[in-house]
Write a protein that holds these residues in place. Structure first.
Motif, mmCIF file in Angstrom:
data_model
loop_
_atom_site.group_PDB
_atom_site.id
_atom_site.type_symbol
_atom_site.label_atom_id
_atom_site.label_comp_id
_atom_site.label_asym_id
_atom_site.label_seq_id
_atom_site.Cartn_x
_atom_site.Cartn_y
_atom_site.Cartn_z
ATOM 1 N N ALA A 7 0.842 -1.210 0.000
ATOM 2 C CA ALA A 7 0.000 0.000 0.000
ATOM 3 C C ALA A 7 0.870 1.250 0.000
ATOM 4 O O ALA A 7 0.602 2.213 -0.734
ATOM 5 N N SER A 8 1.913 1.247 0.824
ATOM 6 C CA SER A 8 2.807 2.400 0.893
ATOM 7 C C SER A 8 3.502 2.632 -0.443
ATOM 8 O O SER A 8 3.640 3.785 -0.903
ATOM 9 N N ALA A 11 0.930 3.969 -3.027
ATOM 10 C CA ALA A 11 0.611 5.373 -2.735
ATOM 11 C C ALA A 11 1.754 6.276 -3.174
ATOM 12 O O ALA A 11 1.537 7.349 -3.771
ATOM 13 N N HIS A 12 2.985 5.844 -2.903
ATOM 14 C CA HIS A 12 4.158 6.622 -3.289
ATOM 15 C C HIS A 12 4.243 6.752 -4.816
ATOM 16 O O HIS A 12 4.494 7.840 -5.353
ATOM 17 N N GLU A 15 1.531 9.042 -6.242
ATOM 18 C CA GLU A 15 1.811 10.453 -6.031
ATOM 19 C C GLU A 15 2.780 11.002 -7.078
ATOM 20 O O GLU A 15 2.758 12.196 -7.403
ATOM 21 N N HIS A 38 -8.328 0.828 -0.415
ATOM 22 C CA HIS A 38 -7.458 1.396 0.615
ATOM 23 C C HIS A 38 -7.512 2.920 0.496
ATOM 24 O O HIS A 38 -7.248 3.494 -0.572
ATOM 25 N N VAL A 40 -5.755 5.558 1.415
ATOM 26 C CA VAL A 40 -4.593 6.343 0.982
ATOM 27 C C VAL A 40 -4.251 6.034 -0.470
ATOM 28 O O VAL A 40 -4.023 6.951 -1.280
ATOM 29 N N VAL A 41 -4.219 4.742 -0.825
ATOM 30 C CA VAL A 41 -3.892 4.350 -2.199
ATOM 31 C C VAL A 41 -4.909 4.927 -3.172
ATOM 32 O O VAL A 41 -4.568 5.568 -4.180
ATOM 33 N N LYS A 44 -4.593 8.761 -3.613
ATOM 34 C CA LYS A 44 -3.499 9.222 -4.470
ATOM 35 C C LYS A 44 -3.826 9.004 -5.948
ATOM 36 O O LYS A 44 -3.578 9.878 -6.787
#
Length: 488
Positions: A7-8, A11-12, A15, A38, A40-41, A44
């Motif tokens: 997920a991180s 998302a990164h 972005e 998710h 955050v995902v 973004k």
């Protein structure tokens, strides 16, 4: 790799996404890893599709439709996206949908909605959002209040804009440069340049928006010298211009016919990286055309990597105004071949070319095809161009019949042009008929009496000429400056 790490990473990458192809790959991977919901995902990815210049708003809509319970963030993103798009009215639709679905708006919801309302024409129900700002307690958010100022400013509603400005002060909020700029824009839009300049002089801080608003005001008010002086003051103050600034500066040079300054501004544009801006290139083409420098207008035109409809129209109008018929016709063919649909301005430029070239029958055929082939409803300017065309050719009865049967309101300018053609061709009978129409539209205009009298004089009908002079005196009509009665 754990889901949190995936997920991180997604998302990164979302972005830093730079194209829809990569975005769709990331979205597909999110589905495969069960991270498509998710927060955050999804946030973004959705943000890129909706608000990035490289995104796809239609794709954002599809993503939104698949969300079971979109939050305020997702509604706000769509409201913001449409506020800056060609469909600003859809922001209100999503704001209302948000309320119906019991999703509470925040201060950003109102800021984006106010932006969209300022771009929606005509402005309707402007008090409903103002009332909602107070009702739901967002009046203490400075950027929301600034949004209200700019909403009223863009419509030239100076009293309401100033009232919001004063409300900010009463709420002990500290007005910023955005607040001041909104107040300035309101007076500029209302044509109150003296008051706008007073606001500008009182501003504790000025940004490019405030400088540009004042400069544009001078340019639009046909005060080009003041606009250029203001530009040099702006540069002396160390404020960097933007595209809107430069368009106003170039327009001021065009109004003045100041080729030397225009070329200097063009060099500034090229040296400082503004040359890719389509609106600015369009203004340069217009400026060079009005200064009689067609080679330089063509150089700007050919140097553009992307041409808007306005670009084609501007270059075509330049050719039309200088009597370069073949170039205008070739441009039109090139434009249509490039897949650009003509509009009313395009067709008006062509009609002017036909008139100057004396190609009357071809011009009439184009006029008759406007609505059928191009979906363009003829306006009074098009009728005026056809009347001019027929008048030059001495086909006065056809021009008269056209105006008698015109399906839209006619004005004295078009009838006056036909009266002028009667003078050139010495048609007394037609002149008498036209003067009756003109005096119905503008009974106090003495210039029409003088034109008809000149027609009588040219035809040797001195008695009628003297009667026309007496008729004007009896009616109390005004002579235009520079017009005089000369005894036959």
């Amino acid at each position: 790799m754990g889901s949190a790490t995936v997920a991180s990473t997604l998302a990164h990458m979302g972005e830093r996404c730079t194209c829809m192809r990569d975005l769709k790959l990331l979205h597909a991977h999110a589905f495969r890893t069960h991270l498509h919901d998710h927060a955050v995902v999804l946030g973004k990815l959705f943000r890129f599709t909706a608000v990035s210049p490289l995104g796809d708003l239609r794709y954002a809509h599809r993503m939104f439709d698949q969300m079971p319970h979109p939050t305020t963030f997702f509604y706000n993103t769509l409201i913001r996206a449409h506020a800056h798009s060609t469909t600003p009215s859809l922001s209100s639709l999503f704001f209302n949908l948000m309320r119906r679905n019991d999703v509470f708006p925040d201060q950003f919801s109102y800021t984006f909605l106010l932006k969209s309302r300022s771009r929606t024409s005509p402005l309707t129900h402007n008090n409903d959002i103002h009332a909602a700002v107070f009702k739901f307690g967002f009046c203490r958010h400075l950027h929301v209040q600034n949004g209200l100022i700019h909403l009223y400013a863009y419509r030239g509603m100076t009293l309401l804009a100033r009232r919001v400005f004063e409300d900010i002060l009463q709420l002990d909020l500290e007005v910023d440069v955005v607040s001041w700029s909104g107040l300035l824009v309101a007076h500029v839009k209302a044509g109150e340049l003296d008051i706008a300049r007073k606001v500008f002089d009182e501003m504790p801080q000025r940004d490019v928006v405030s400088w540009t608003a004042m400069l544009s005001g001078y340019s639009q008010a046909r005060q080009p010298r003041e606009a250029l002086e203001f530009f040099w003051d702006m540069r002396s103050a160390g404020v960097w211009p933007d595209e809107v600034t430069m368009v106003s500066v170039v327009s001021a040079c065009a109004s003045l016919g100041d080729l030397e300054t225009g070329r200097m501004v063009h060099r500034f544009v090229e040296e400082n990286g503004f040359g890719w801006m389509v609106a600015l290139c369009n203004a340069l083409i217009d400026m060079y055309g009005k200064c009689g420098c067609l080679e330089e207008a063509w150089a700007v035109f050919h140097g553009m990597t992307w041409k808007s409809l306005i670009t084609w129209n501007t270059m075509m109008t330049v050719c039309a105004n200088h009597g370069h018929a073949n170039e205008a016709f070739n441009l039109f063919e090139w434009m249509v071949f490039s897949g650009v649909a003509p509009d009313s301005v395009t067709l008006l430029a062509l009609l002017v070319v036909y008139a100057h070239k004396g190609l009357v029958d071809e011009g009439i055929r184009l006029f008759e095809r406007m609505q059928r082939d191009y979906g363009v409803e003829p306006r009074i300017e098009h009728y005026g161009a056809v009347v001019d065309m027929l008048g030059r050719a001495g086909r006065l009865q056809e021009a008269y019949d056209l105006l008698i049967n015109i399906p839209i309101p006619c004005n004295d300018v078009v009838w006056g042009a036909l009266l002028g053609a009667c003078r050139i061709h010495g048609d007394v009978d037609m002149g008498e008929k036209i003067i009756k129409k003109l005096l119905q539209l503008k009974p106090d205009e003495g210039g029409y009496y003088i034109l008809l009298r000149d027609i009588y004089v040219a035809a040797g009908q001195n008695a009628e000429a003297n009667e026309m002079r007496q008729a004007m005196l009896d009616s109390g009509a005004r002579k235009n400056p520079g017009c005089s009665w000369v005894d036959a």
